[in-house]
Write a protein that holds these residues in place. Structure first.
Motif, mmCIF file in Angstrom:
data_model
loop_
_atom_site.group_PDB
_atom_site.id
_atom_site.type_symbol
_atom_site.label_atom_id
_atom_site.label_comp_id
_atom_site.label_asym_id
_atom_site.label_seq_id
_atom_site.Cartn_x
_atom_site.Cartn_y
_atom_site.Cartn_z
ATOM 1 N N GLN A 1 0.835 -1.197 0.000
ATOM 2 C CA GLN A 1 0.000 0.000 0.000
ATOM 3 C C GLN A 1 0.868 1.246 0.000
ATOM 4 O OE1 GLN A 1 -2.401 -0.526 3.503
ATOM 5 N NE2 GLN A 1 -4.067 -1.517 2.363
ATOM 6 N N LEU A 2 1.931 1.197 0.768
ATOM 7 C CA LEU A 2 2.845 2.324 0.854
ATOM 8 C C LEU A 2 3.491 2.608 -0.507
ATOM 9 C CD1 LEU A 2 3.977 4.338 2.837
ATOM 10 C CD2 LEU A 2 5.794 2.736 3.374
ATOM 11 N N GLY A 3 3.865 1.550 -1.227
ATOM 12 C CA GLY A 3 4.442 1.722 -2.558
ATOM 13 C C GLY A 3 3.443 2.348 -3.519
ATOM 14 N N ALA A 4 2.184 1.897 -3.470
ATOM 15 C CA ALA A 4 1.144 2.453 -4.343
ATOM 16 C C ALA A 4 0.885 3.923 -4.012
ATOM 17 C CB ALA A 4 -0.139 1.645 -4.208
ATOM 18 N N LEU A 5 0.855 4.231 -2.732
ATOM 19 C CA LEU A 5 0.640 5.619 -2.340
ATOM 20 C C LEU A 5 1.823 6.505 -2.734
ATOM 21 C CD1 LEU A 5 -1.147 5.414 1.104
ATOM 22 C CD2 LEU A 5 -1.988 6.490 -0.978
ATOM 23 N N LYS A 6 3.009 5.925 -2.699
ATOM 24 C CA LYS A 6 4.187 6.698 -3.109
ATOM 25 C C LYS A 6 4.055 7.094 -4.583
ATOM 26 C CE LYS A 6 9.198 6.602 -3.294
ATOM 27 N NZ LYS A 6 10.404 5.811 -3.128
ATOM 28 N N GLU A 7 3.605 6.151 -5.426
ATOM 29 C CA GLU A 7 3.392 6.441 -6.844
ATOM 30 C C GLU A 7 2.307 7.514 -7.015
ATOM 31 O OE1 GLU A 7 5.013 5.329 -9.599
ATOM 32 O OE2 GLU A 7 6.418 4.433 -8.165
ATOM 33 N N LEU A 8 1.221 7.371 -6.287
ATOM 34 C CA LEU A 8 0.134 8.338 -6.345
ATOM 35 C C LEU A 8 0.604 9.710 -5.899
ATOM 36 C CD1 LEU A 8 -2.847 8.917 -6.864
ATOM 37 C CD2 LEU A 8 -3.336 8.136 -4.544
ATOM 38 N N ARG A 9 1.419 9.744 -4.865
ATOM 39 C CA ARG A 9 1.963 11.007 -4.358
ATOM 40 C C ARG A 9 2.785 11.699 -5.430
ATOM 41 N NH1 ARG A 9 6.723 12.567 -2.859
ATOM 42 N NH2 ARG A 9 7.004 14.272 -1.431
ATOM 43 N N GLN A 10 3.613 10.937 -6.163
ATOM 44 C CA GLN A 10 4.433 11.528 -7.213
ATOM 45 C C GLN A 10 3.558 12.126 -8.324
ATOM 46 O OE1 GLN A 10 6.996 8.268 -8.233
ATOM 47 N NE2 GLN A 10 8.566 8.860 -6.732
ATOM 48 N N SER A 11 2.505 11.416 -8.675
ATOM 49 C CA SER A 11 1.583 11.934 -9.700
ATOM 50 C C SER A 11 0.916 13.217 -9.229
ATOM 51 C CB SER A 11 0.511 10.901 -10.030
ATOM 52 O OG SER A 11 1.089 9.750 -10.576
ATOM 53 N N LEU A 12 0.461 13.228 -7.991
ATOM 54 C CA LEU A 12 -0.187 14.425 -7.459
ATOM 55 C C LEU A 12 0.784 15.591 -7.322
ATOM 56 C CD1 LEU A 12 -2.640 12.897 -4.873
ATOM 57 C CD2 LEU A 12 -3.218 14.155 -6.938
ATOM 58 N N MET A 13 2.024 15.299 -6.997
ATOM 59 C CA MET A 13 3.027 16.368 -6.914
ATOM 60 C C MET A 13 3.248 16.984 -8.295
ATOM 61 S SD MET A 13 3.878 16.870 -3.810
ATOM 62 C CE MET A 13 5.434 17.713 -3.770
ATOM 63 N N ALA A 14 3.265 16.145 -9.325
ATOM 64 C CA ALA A 14 3.407 16.662 -10.695
ATOM 65 C C ALA A 14 2.199 17.527 -11.055
ATOM 66 C CB ALA A 14 3.562 15.508 -11.687
ATOM 67 N N LEU A 15 0.992 17.080 -10.668
ATOM 68 C CA LEU A 15 -0.212 17.886 -10.907
ATOM 69 C C LEU A 15 -0.170 19.203 -10.137
ATOM 70 C CD1 LEU A 15 -3.087 15.244 -10.883
ATOM 71 C CD2 LEU A 15 -2.360 16.664 -12.794
ATOM 72 N N ALA A 16 0.302 19.158 -8.910
ATOM 73 C CA ALA A 16 0.402 20.380 -8.105
ATOM 74 C C ALA A 16 1.395 21.345 -8.743
ATOM 75 C CB ALA A 16 0.824 20.041 -6.677
ATOM 76 N N ASP A 17 2.497 20.824 -9.267
ATOM 77 C CA ASP A 17 3.477 21.664 -9.951
ATOM 78 C C ASP A 17 2.850 22.320 -11.176
ATOM 79 O OD1 ASP A 17 6.157 22.688 -10.412
ATOM 80 O OD2 ASP A 17 6.247 21.261 -12.092
ATOM 81 N N LEU A 18 2.102 21.534 -11.961
ATOM 82 C CA LEU A 18 1.407 22.064 -13.129
ATOM 83 C C LEU A 18 0.389 23.117 -12.710
ATOM 84 C CD1 LEU A 18 0.781 21.965 -16.165
ATOM 85 C CD2 LEU A 18 -0.799 20.098 -15.678
ATOM 86 N N HIS A 19 -0.319 22.844 -11.629
ATOM 87 C CA HIS A 19 -1.303 23.805 -11.110
ATOM 88 C C HIS A 19 -0.633 25.132 -10.758
ATOM 89 C CE1 HIS A 19 -4.465 25.613 -8.772
ATOM 90 N NE2 HIS A 19 -3.729 25.583 -7.691
ATOM 91 N N GLY A 20 0.503 25.064 -10.104
ATOM 92 C CA GLY A 20 1.229 26.282 -9.757
ATOM 93 C C GLY A 20 1.649 27.057 -10.988
ATOM 94 N N LYS A 21 2.096 26.353 -12.022
ATOM 95 C CA LYS A 21 2.498 27.016 -13.267
ATOM 96 C C LYS A 21 1.297 27.649 -13.961
ATOM 97 C CE LYS A 21 6.585 24.227 -14.072
ATOM 98 N NZ LYS A 21 7.195 23.145 -14.827
ATOM 99 N N LEU A 22 0.158 26.947 -13.957
ATOM 100 C CA LEU A 22 -1.048 27.503 -14.578
ATOM 101 C C LEU A 22 -1.500 28.761 -13.857
ATOM 102 C CD1 LEU A 22 -3.176 24.335 -15.398
ATOM 103 C CD2 LEU A 22 -2.118 25.898 -17.019
ATOM 104 N N ASN A 23 -1.434 28.757 -12.542
ATOM 105 C CA ASN A 23 -1.839 29.941 -11.786
ATOM 106 C C ASN A 23 -0.967 31.133 -12.126
ATOM 107 O OD1 ASN A 23 -4.060 29.071 -10.449
ATOM 108 N ND2 ASN A 23 -2.991 28.474 -8.591
ATOM 109 N N LYS A 24 0.302 30.903 -12.376
ATOM 110 C CA LYS A 24 1.211 32.000 -12.700
ATOM 111 C C LYS A 24 0.984 32.514 -14.107
ATOM 112 C CE LYS A 24 4.786 30.272 -9.628
ATOM 113 N NZ LYS A 24 6.052 29.576 -9.548
#
Length: 187
Positions: A115-138
């Motif tokens: 479960q921890l491994g799956a969540l780690k993968e999900l976390r990386q995807s969400l971090m990439a989305l958050a980065d994209l979100h920050g760029k879009l806001n700018k």
């Protein structure tokens, strides 16, 4: 004796209703036939009235429609970006809470490690989305063209009317407007 000219049936409609039908016909949203049917008059009568509308009023209807469409589109895009950001923030916080609880209880448990491994993968995807979100806001900019603004078109017409009374000033003014690419009118 000259016969009295009666006002057109559409001209006698309440202003809001008359402008609604004029705008919808000029924008191609309804046909003259449909307007005539709604207003209990012939489509040729509607066509005669529409052809009598001054060009500056037709231009105003078109400019208002373009302006409204641009603002509506910009607002829809802004809403999508804002909604995207709220979901991403919420999801990222959820993943971080889950990771924390799994880390606390995962010592020596194989299922928890998966479960921890799956969540780690999900976390990386969400971090990439958050980065994209920050760029879009700018990068979110809304550009509106003054030449399409109904208020600017009206102001420009008032200025030109006043300047028609002062020919010397009109020539200078029109030259300056041409330099700014605001107007393309003969001097």
């Amino acid at each position: 004796m000259t016969p009295k000219k009666r006002p057109h049936k559409m001209a006698m409609l309440p202003t809001v209703k008359r402008e609604h039908y004029s705008r919808e016909i000029l924008l191609g949203r309804i046909s003259m036939f449909q307007a005539g049917k709604d207003l209990d008059m012939s489509d040729t009568s509607v066509a005669r009235y529409i052809s009598s509308i001054p060009e500056d009023e037709k231009l105003r209807y078109l400019a208002e429609a373009m302006h409204d469409a641009k603002v509506k589109t910009a607002m829809q895009h802004a809403a999508i970006v804002n909604e995207f950001g709220e979901d991403t923030d919420h999801d990222l916080k959820w993943v971080l809470r889950e990771l924390k609880s799994l880390l606390e209880g995962a010592k020596g448990d194989e299922d928890r490690m998966m479960q921890l491994g799956a969540l780690k993968e999900l976390r990386q995807s969400l971090m990439a989305l958050a980065d994209l979100h920050g760029k879009l806001n700018k990068k979110m900019d809304i550009h509106l063209n003054l030449n399409e603004s109904p208020q600017f078109i009206q102001l420009r017409q008032i200025i030109l009317t006043v300047l028609a009374r002062h020919p010397e000033a009109k020539t200078d003014f029109l030259e300056e407007m041409k330099v700014l690419n605001v107007i393309d009118a003969p001097t």
